[in-house]
Each structure stands twice: as structure tokens, then as C-alpha cells.
Scaffold this motif. Structure first.
Motif, PDB file in Angstrom:
ATOM      1  N   HIS A 238      12.850   9.221   6.966  1.00 52.58           N
ATOM      2  CA  HIS A 238      11.463   8.825   7.238  1.00 52.58           C
ATOM      3  C   HIS A 238      10.966   7.778   6.255  1.00 52.58           C
ATOM      4  N   LEU A 239      10.041   6.973   6.736  1.00 46.00           N
ATOM      5  CA  LEU A 239       9.353   6.039   5.840  1.00 46.00           C
ATOM      6  C   LEU A 239       8.253   6.805   5.113  1.00 46.00           C
ATOM      7  N   LEU A 240       8.163   6.602   3.808  1.00 48.98           N
ATOM      8  CA  LEU A 240       7.160   7.311   3.008  1.00 48.98           C
ATOM      9  C   LEU A 240       6.135   6.320   2.475  1.00 48.98           C
ATOM     10  N   ASP A 241       4.851   6.639   2.656  1.00 50.55           N
ATOM     11  CA  ASP A 241       3.785   5.885   1.998  1.00 50.55           C
ATOM     12  C   ASP A 241       3.269   6.757   0.870  1.00 50.55           C
ATOM     13  N   CYS A 242       3.453   6.316  -0.376  1.00 52.04           N
ATOM     14  CA  CYS A 242       3.122   7.176  -1.520  1.00 52.04           C
ATOM     15  C   CYS A 242       1.900   6.650  -2.265  1.00 52.04           C
ATOM     16  N   THR A 243       1.086   7.586  -2.745  1.00 55.57           N
ATOM     17  CA  THR A 243      -0.044   7.236  -3.596  1.00 55.57           C
ATOM     18  C   THR A 243       0.142   7.933  -4.935  1.00 55.57           C
ATOM     19  N   PRO A 244       0.601   7.232  -5.944  1.00 55.53           N
ATOM     20  CA  PRO A 244       0.796   7.877  -7.244  1.00 55.53           C
ATOM     21  C   PRO A 244      -0.506   8.489  -7.753  1.00 55.53           C
ATOM     22  N   ASN A 245      -0.372   9.652  -8.370  1.00 58.47           N
ATOM     23  CA  ASN A 245      -1.546  10.431  -8.785  1.00 58.47           C
ATOM     24  C   ASN A 245      -1.766  10.301 -10.288  1.00 58.47           C
ATOM     25  N   ASP A 246      -3.020  10.313 -10.723  1.00 62.32           N
ATOM     26  CA  ASP A 246      -3.369  10.457 -12.130  1.00 62.32           C
ATOM     27  C   ASP A 246      -2.730   9.388 -13.018  1.00 62.32           C
ATOM     28  N   ILE A 247      -2.897   8.144 -12.605  1.00 67.38           N
ATOM     29  CA  ILE A 247      -2.341   7.046 -13.407  1.00 67.38           C
ATOM     30  C   ILE A 247      -3.223   6.807 -14.647  1.00 67.38           C
ATOM     31  N   GLY A 248      -4.540   7.033 -14.495  1.00 61.98           N
ATOM     32  CA  GLY A 248      -5.450   6.929 -15.641  1.00 61.98           C
ATOM     33  C   GLY A 248      -5.632   5.505 -16.119  1.00 61.98           C
ATOM     34  N   THR A 249      -6.222   5.363 -17.281  1.00 61.02           N
ATOM     35  CA  THR A 249      -6.375   4.032 -17.856  1.00 61.02           C
ATOM     36  C   THR A 249      -5.263   3.818 -18.863  1.00 61.02           C
ATOM     37  N   MET A 250      -4.992   2.567 -19.091  1.00 62.15           N
ATOM     38  CA  MET A 250      -3.876   2.192 -19.962  1.00 62.15           C
ATOM     39  C   MET A 250      -4.181   2.577 -21.401  1.00 62.15           C
ATOM     40  N   ASP A 251      -3.282   3.316 -22.025  1.00 61.86           N
ATOM     41  CA  ASP A 251      -3.525   3.620 -23.443  1.00 61.86           C
ATOM     42  C   ASP A 251      -2.263   3.381 -24.261  1.00 61.86           C
ATOM     43  N   LEU A 252      -1.451   2.411 -23.823  1.00 64.19           N
ATOM     44  CA  LEU A 252      -0.207   2.126 -24.548  1.00 64.19           C
ATOM     45  C   LEU A 252      -0.463   1.751 -25.998  1.00 64.19           C
ATOM     46  N   PHE A 253      -1.635   1.101 -26.218  1.00 63.01           N
ATOM     47  CA  PHE A 253      -1.911   0.579 -27.556  1.00 63.01           C
ATOM     48  C   PHE A 253      -3.077   1.292 -28.225  1.00 63.01           C
ATOM     49  N   LEU A 254      -3.758   2.161 -27.492  1.00 64.42           N
ATOM     50  CA  LEU A 254      -4.888   2.900 -28.060  1.00 64.42           C
ATOM     51  C   LEU A 254      -4.658   4.365 -27.730  1.00 64.42           C
ATOM     52  N   ALA A 255      -3.631   4.940 -28.302  1.00 65.79           N
ATOM     53  CA  ALA A 255      -3.150   6.259 -27.904  1.00 65.79           C
ATOM     54  C   ALA A 255      -4.287   7.262 -27.752  1.00 65.79           C
ATOM     55  N   GLY A 256      -4.323   7.865 -26.560  1.00 64.00           N
ATOM     56  CA  GLY A 256      -5.270   8.936 -26.324  1.00 64.00           C
ATOM     57  C   GLY A 256      -6.673   8.489 -25.959  1.00 64.00           C
ATOM     58  N   LYS A 257      -6.956   7.182 -26.035  1.00 67.13           N
ATOM     59  CA  LYS A 257      -8.335   6.745 -25.764  1.00 67.13           C
ATOM     60  C   LYS A 257      -8.420   6.052 -24.415  1.00 67.13           C
ATOM     61  N   LYS A 258      -9.532   6.265 -23.709  1.00 68.71           N
ATOM     62  CA  LYS A 258      -9.779   5.529 -22.471  1.00 68.71           C
ATOM     63  C   LYS A 258     -10.203   4.128 -22.867  1.00 68.71           C
ATOM     64  N   ALA A 259      -9.569   3.144 -22.301  1.00 67.95           N
ATOM     65  CA  ALA A 259      -9.853   1.776 -22.725  1.00 67.95           C
ATOM     66  C   ALA A 259      -9.744   0.826 -21.550  1.00 67.95           C
ATOM     67  N   SER A 260     -10.506  -0.269 -21.616  1.00 65.64           N
ATOM     68  CA  SER A 260     -10.391  -1.290 -20.576  1.00 65.64           C
ATOM     69  C   SER A 260      -9.151  -2.135 -20.862  1.00 65.64           C
ATOM     70  N   ASN A 261      -8.773  -2.948 -19.876  1.00 69.55           N
ATOM     71  CA  ASN A 261      -7.625  -3.840 -20.085  1.00 69.55           C
ATOM     72  C   ASN A 261      -7.895  -4.826 -21.208  1.00 69.55           C
ATOM     73  N   TYR A 262      -9.164  -5.218 -21.342  1.00 71.40           N
ATOM     74  CA  TYR A 262      -9.529  -6.159 -22.419  1.00 71.40           C
ATOM     75  C   TYR A 262      -9.364  -5.484 -23.781  1.00 71.40           C
ATOM     76  N   ASP A 263      -9.796  -4.210 -23.878  1.00 69.86           N
ATOM     77  CA  ASP A 263      -9.647  -3.470 -25.149  1.00 69.86           C
ATOM     78  C   ASP A 263      -8.176  -3.402 -25.549  1.00 69.86           C
ATOM     79  N   THR A 264      -7.341  -3.036 -24.587  1.00 70.55           N
ATOM     80  CA  THR A 264      -5.917  -2.871 -24.912  1.00 70.55           C
ATOM     81  C   THR A 264      -5.276  -4.215 -25.234  1.00 70.55           C
ATOM     82  N   GLU A 265      -5.724  -5.259 -24.535  1.00 72.19           N
ATOM     83  CA  GLU A 265      -5.202  -6.606 -24.825  1.00 72.19           C
ATOM     84  C   GLU A 265      -5.462  -6.972 -26.291  1.00 72.19           C
ATOM     85  N   VAL A 266      -6.713  -6.816 -26.726  1.00 72.49           N
ATOM     86  CA  VAL A 266      -7.075  -7.196 -28.099  1.00 72.49           C
ATOM     87  C   VAL A 266      -6.389  -6.269 -29.102  1.00 72.49           C
ATOM     88  N   ALA A 267      -6.368  -4.970 -28.787  1.00 66.48           N
ATOM     89  CA  ALA A 267      -5.730  -4.015 -29.706  1.00 66.48           C
ATOM     90  C   ALA A 267      -4.250  -4.326 -29.867  1.00 66.48           C
TER      91      ALA A 267
END
Ligand SMILES: NC(=O)c1ccc[n+]([C@@H]2O[C@H](COP(=O)([O-])OP(=O)(O)OC[C@H]3O[C@@H](n4cnc5c(N)ncnc54)[C@H](O)[C@@H]3O)[C@@H](O)[C@H]2O)c1
Length: 309
Positions: A238-267
Motif C-alpha cells: 500500500h501507499l502510505l501518507d505519513c504525518t510525523p508527530n511531535d516534531i516540536g521546535t528546533m533546539d539543536l543549538f538551544l538544548a531544551g528551549k523552545k526557540a524560533s529559527n532566527y534564535d537558533t540561527e544566531v545561537a
């Protein structure tokens, strides 16, 4: 070093003369991105330069050369690379879930979205319209998700019929149609050395039904899109259409904090400078996006496909 009070300058050279300053952010009209960046490297600063990197590939090359000579960091302000949904697709591609990526498309479309401030409609100060201003975001994001294949040729067409005429509604208010010399809308097709292709549709003004800033990556095992985030797979007949769940906001550079893409870019830029690590969006990569943009304009002018070198 923290500068103790906010200060304003008439001439940016006076800012660059402050010895204690380690890094600067270039956020002027596009015309000045290259010169200010080069001057900043000569003054021994690191640079976070807003998108687009420059107005031409030659200007972008000067920026990269100056960064290398000064041994300083150059990051370009393409903050979509910090999106958590985009990084999920990046992971799917890297892990081979989508297979061999052979096609992608990017859209950056506004029906009537010419910025009403600044000089965004002026070719001599910006280098172009919707392609260089908003297309750059989705072109970079798409190309990065594809794994940054080497572009070899591009074919494109541009149109200007709305922005330079009076009496239109604008989602940012009225713009100055009399000084409007950039394209309204552009289409393009990039060919990559590995045989993959990327189609482009972008513009400030085009009679399509809704605004669209989206990306789609196509592989021989599956596909994935933004925005909205979607994944297309095939399993158990079967063909599957998937919606990934709970992706959240990016915190690769601000561990544990909700941040905008601009925040993470500068950080992330500050982290790279402080730890002397590579930046996340290097000028040496983004110069190829600049060359695709200028290639599209050159192809539109020539009426045929042009090489990207
Ligand atoms: N990453 C993003 O999402 C994003 C969003 C908005 C703007 N931008 C980019 O930022 C840049 C500026 O856009 P904007 O909307 O802020 O434009 P703007 O016209 O509002 O601001 C431009 C600024 O540049 C300053 N400036 C002009 N000439 C100067 C000079 N010689 N020396 C020093 N400063 C000078 C002006 O005083 C003004 O403050 C553009 O390149 C744009 O593409 C990026």
C-alpha cells in the motif's frame, strides 16, 4: 565582550573599528552585503550575513575569499535550515528512507506580496525580485535537503506585468510601482551533475490561488514535503501518507528551549565562533545557491539554458 551601551553610527567603518567587537551581522539591502562583509573580514570580525548572500556569484566569491584570508567565520542568514521539520526530512534522506533523490521542487509564491518598505523593488539595489528575495530561502532549503548536489545548468523565464503598474492591492500595503524594476514571477529548472533536477516557481506577484512556501523531495523509495510536513512511503502493498508527530521546535543549538529559527540561527553562529567550529550555513556552500539564482536570471535574458560553473 559585551558593548556596554547601544551605539549608532553613520558610517559602518566606525563600527568595524571597535576592537572589542568579535562579530557583526550584515542586514542592509543586498547591494551592500558583499562590500560590508569583505570590510568586516579585513577588520578581523566574524560575519553573519543576511540572505541573499550577495547580488552575484562574483560578489559571493569575494566574501568567501576574504573569510578564508582572515580565517574568520561566514554564515549566511538562511534560517530555514534550522527548522525542526526540515531537519527531520534531512534525517530521512541521510538514512536512505527515501532512496535515491532524483527530483525536487520548490515554491516561494505570493499573489501580491511586494515588500512595501525598503528597496525590494529596485533591481540595482537588490539584484532581482522574488527569486533573490524569497526564492532564495526555498531554493537553499530544497538543495540542502537533496544533499547539495553540484548544479551544472539552469533554464528559466521571468515575467514582470503587475509590480510595475498602478492600482494593485498588496498584502504588505502599497509598494512603489514607479521604481519597480525587478521580476514579478519566475520559473526554472536546475540540472545537477548526478542527474537530479530541481524545479522552481517563485515570485512577489502571480495570479495563483494562495501563498505557497513549500518544498518537495522525491526519491525512488519515498518522498517528503514541507509545508506542511508530509512523508510518502510504500509498505506491505500500500501507499502510505505519513504525518510525523511531535516534531516540536528546533533546539539543536538551544538544548531544551523552545526557540524560533532566527534564535537558533544566531545561537549556532555564536556557538561556532566561541568554539571555533564550522558554521551551519557556510558561505562556501551558499555561493552555489547564488550561482543558481544568477543563472536563472541569465537564462531568462538569453532565452536558453545556461551553464553553472
Ligand atoms: N532572513 C530573513 O528572513 C530576512 C527577513 C527580512 C530581511 N532580510 C534581509 O535583510 C536585509 C534587509 O532587509 P530589511 O527588510 O531589514 O530592509 P530595510 O530596508 O528595512 O533595512 C535596511 C537597513 O539597512 C540600512 N542601511 C542602508 N544603507 C546602509 C549603509 N550604507 N550602511 C549601513 N546601513 C545601511 C538602513 O538604514 C536600514 O536600517 C535584506 O538583505 C533582506 O533580504 C532577511
Amino acid at each position: 565582550m559585551v558593548i556596554p551601551q547601544s551605539r549608532r553610527f553613520i558610517d559602518y567603518h566606525d563600527l568595524l573599528a571597535i576592537k572589542e567587537l568579535d562579530a557583526i551581522s550584515v542586514c542592509t539591502p543586498n547591494l551592500l552585503h558583499s562590500q560590508i562583509t569583505v570590510d568586516a573580514f579585513r577588520a578581523g570580525k566574524h560575519v553573519l550575513c543576511e540572505k541573499p548572500m550577495a547580488m552575484t556569484g562574483a560578489e559571493a566569491q569575494k566574501m568567501n575569499d576574504a573569510a578564508a584570508k582572515a580565517r574568520k567565520k561566514l554564515q549566511i542568514g538562511l534560517m530555514n535550515r534550522f527548522r525542526s521539520d526540515a531537519n527531520y526530512i534531512k534525517k530521512l534522506v541521510a538514512e536512505g528512507t527515501l532512496g535515491n533523490i532524483y527530483y525536487a521542487r520548490c515554491h516561494a509564491i505570493r499573489r501580491r506580496g511586494v515588500p512595501s518598505w525598503g528597496v525590494f523593488g529596485q533591481l540595482d539595489k537588490q539584484g532581482g525580485g522574488g527569486v533573490i528575495d524569497i526564492g532564495v530561502h526555498m531554493m537553499d532549503l530544497t538543495w540542502w535537503l537533496m544533499g547539495c548536489p553540484q548544479p551544472v545548468a539552469i533554464s528559466g523565464a521571468t515575467y514582470r506585468t503587475i509590480g510595475n503598474t498602478p492600482g494593485h492591492a498588496g498584502c504588505f500595503g502599497a509598494w512603489d510601482w514607479k521604481t519597480y524594476t525587478v521580476e514579478d514571477f519566475a520559473v526554472g529548472l536546475v540540472r545537477f551533475k548526478n542527474g537530479a533536477t530541481m524545479s522552481i516557481e517563485c515570485g512577489f506577484c502571480v495570479n495563483l490561488d494562495k501563498p505557497d512556501e513549500s518544498v518537495h523531495i522525491v526519491g525512488d523509495k519515498g518522498g517528503a514535503g514541507l509545508s506542511p510536513l508530509s512523508v510518502q512511503l510504500e509498505a506491505s502493498g500500500h501507499l502510505l501518507d505519513c504525518t510525523p508527530n511531535d516534531i516540536g521546535t528546533m533546539d539543536l543549538f538551544l538544548a531544551g528551549k523552545k526557540a524560533s529559527n532566527y534564535d537558533t540561527e544566531v545561537a549556532s553562529f555564536c556557538r561556532a565562533v566561541l568554539d571555533n567550529k564550522p558554521v551551519h550555513v557556510p558561505g562556501t556552500e551558499v555561493i552555489w545557491v547564488q550561482k543558481m539564482i544568477n543563472g536563472l536570471y541569465a537564462s531568462a535574458k538569453a532565452g536558453k539554458e545556461v551553464a553553472i560553473k
